[in-house]
Design an enzyme around this catalytic site. Structure first.
Site, mmCIF file in Angstrom:
data_model
loop_
_atom_site.group_PDB
_atom_site.id
_atom_site.type_symbol
_atom_site.label_atom_id
_atom_site.label_comp_id
_atom_site.label_asym_id
_atom_site.label_seq_id
_atom_site.Cartn_x
_atom_site.Cartn_y
_atom_site.Cartn_z
ATOM 1 C CB ALA A 87 -0.909 -0.005 1.222
ATOM 2 C CB VAL A 88 2.428 3.223 -2.575
ATOM 3 C CG1 VAL A 88 3.359 4.425 -2.605
ATOM 4 C CG2 VAL A 88 3.230 1.937 -2.788
ATOM 5 C CB ILE A 89 -0.745 6.029 1.615
ATOM 6 C CG1 ILE A 89 -1.402 4.656 1.767
ATOM 7 C CG2 ILE A 89 -1.750 7.156 1.886
ATOM 8 C CD1 ILE A 89 -1.928 4.362 3.163
ATOM 9 N N GLY B 140 3.293 14.148 1.729
ATOM 10 C CA GLY B 140 3.422 15.572 1.406
ATOM 11 C C GLY B 140 4.551 15.899 0.449
ATOM 12 C CB THR B 141 7.714 14.722 -0.289
ATOM 13 O OG1 THR B 141 7.797 13.292 -0.214
ATOM 14 C CG2 THR B 141 7.799 15.348 1.093
ATOM 15 C CG HIS C 153 9.367 9.081 -0.883
ATOM 16 N ND1 HIS C 153 9.023 8.148 0.067
ATOM 17 C CD2 HIS C 153 10.570 8.706 -1.376
ATOM 18 C CE1 HIS C 153 9.979 7.244 0.148
ATOM 19 N NE2 HIS C 153 10.932 7.563 -0.705
ATOM 20 N NE ARG D 233 -9.355 2.638 -4.836
ATOM 21 C CZ ARG D 233 -10.160 3.618 -4.445
ATOM 22 N NH1 ARG D 233 -10.352 3.851 -3.140
ATOM 23 N NH2 ARG D 233 -10.830 4.345 -5.321
#
Ligand SMILES: Nc1c(NC[C@H](O)[C@H](O)[C@H](O)CO)[nH]c(=O)[nH]c1=O
Ligand SMILES: CC(=O)[C@@H](O)COP(=O)(O)O
Length: 154
Positions: free
Chosen positions: A81-83, A86-87, A89, A128
């Site tokens: 899970a890539v959430i 604020g950058t 990244h 999801r």
């Protein structure tokens, strides 16, 4: 006209689930969805399911590649899970993860199902991972089951 398509049961196939630990409160739901699908839909035996854990989504491709190269499994399911934060990244982690996993599938000629969420918010991730937008881990397992059987026909 000839149509080639495959079923979903794979009782004699071996599956590896390569799982990122980052955002584990989400990824564990993806993992449970995938395992439930393998067992309930695919009739896969418990002893034919292996779970391999890595720190985060960025590490998934290397582990998936090593697992594929072992030739021990009929399919791999990558979960994470890539959430977005604020950058920028998020862009780098999600793109490298996606590209790397896809490359392994092609290079190793092996079904590698993509069960990695790439979302803008925790709410989207929760939706999801077994709530109103389904479970992407279960969907990835369904893909792996079908592809294992389909590739045997090609
Ligand atoms: N921000 C997220 C990460 N970041 C960590 C990387 O995946 C990697 O483990 C680190 O850069 C060390 O190499 N990982 C996720 O899976 N999800 C995220 O949202
Ligand atoms: C996907 C990420 O790496 C992200 O969660 C990191 O958050 P941030 O961009 O605020 O450092």
């Amino acid at each position: 006209m000839q149509v080639i398509e495959a079923g979903m049961t794979a009782p004699n196939k071996k599956f590896a689930l390569v799982v990122a630990r980052f955002n584990s409160f989400i990824v564990e739901s993806l993992l449970q969805g995938a395992i439930d699908t393998l067992k309930r839909v695919g009739q896969v035996r418990d002893e034919d399911i292996t779970v391999i854990r890595v720190p985060g989504a960025f590490e998934l491709p290397l582990a998936v590649q090593r697992v594929a190269a072992s030739k021990k499994y009929d399919a791999i399911i990558a979960l994470g899970a890539v959430i977005r934060g604020g950058t920028p990244h998020f862009e780098y982690v999600s793109s490298e993860c996606t590209k790397g996993i896809g490359q392994v599938a092609m290079q190793q000629d092996l079904p590698v199902a993509f069960g990695v969420l790439t979302v803008d918010s925790i709410e989207q991730a929760i939706e999801r991972a077994g709530t109103k937008a389904g479970n992407k881990g279960a969907e990835a397992a369904m893909s792996a089951l079908e592809m294992v059987n389909l590739l045997e026909q090609l």
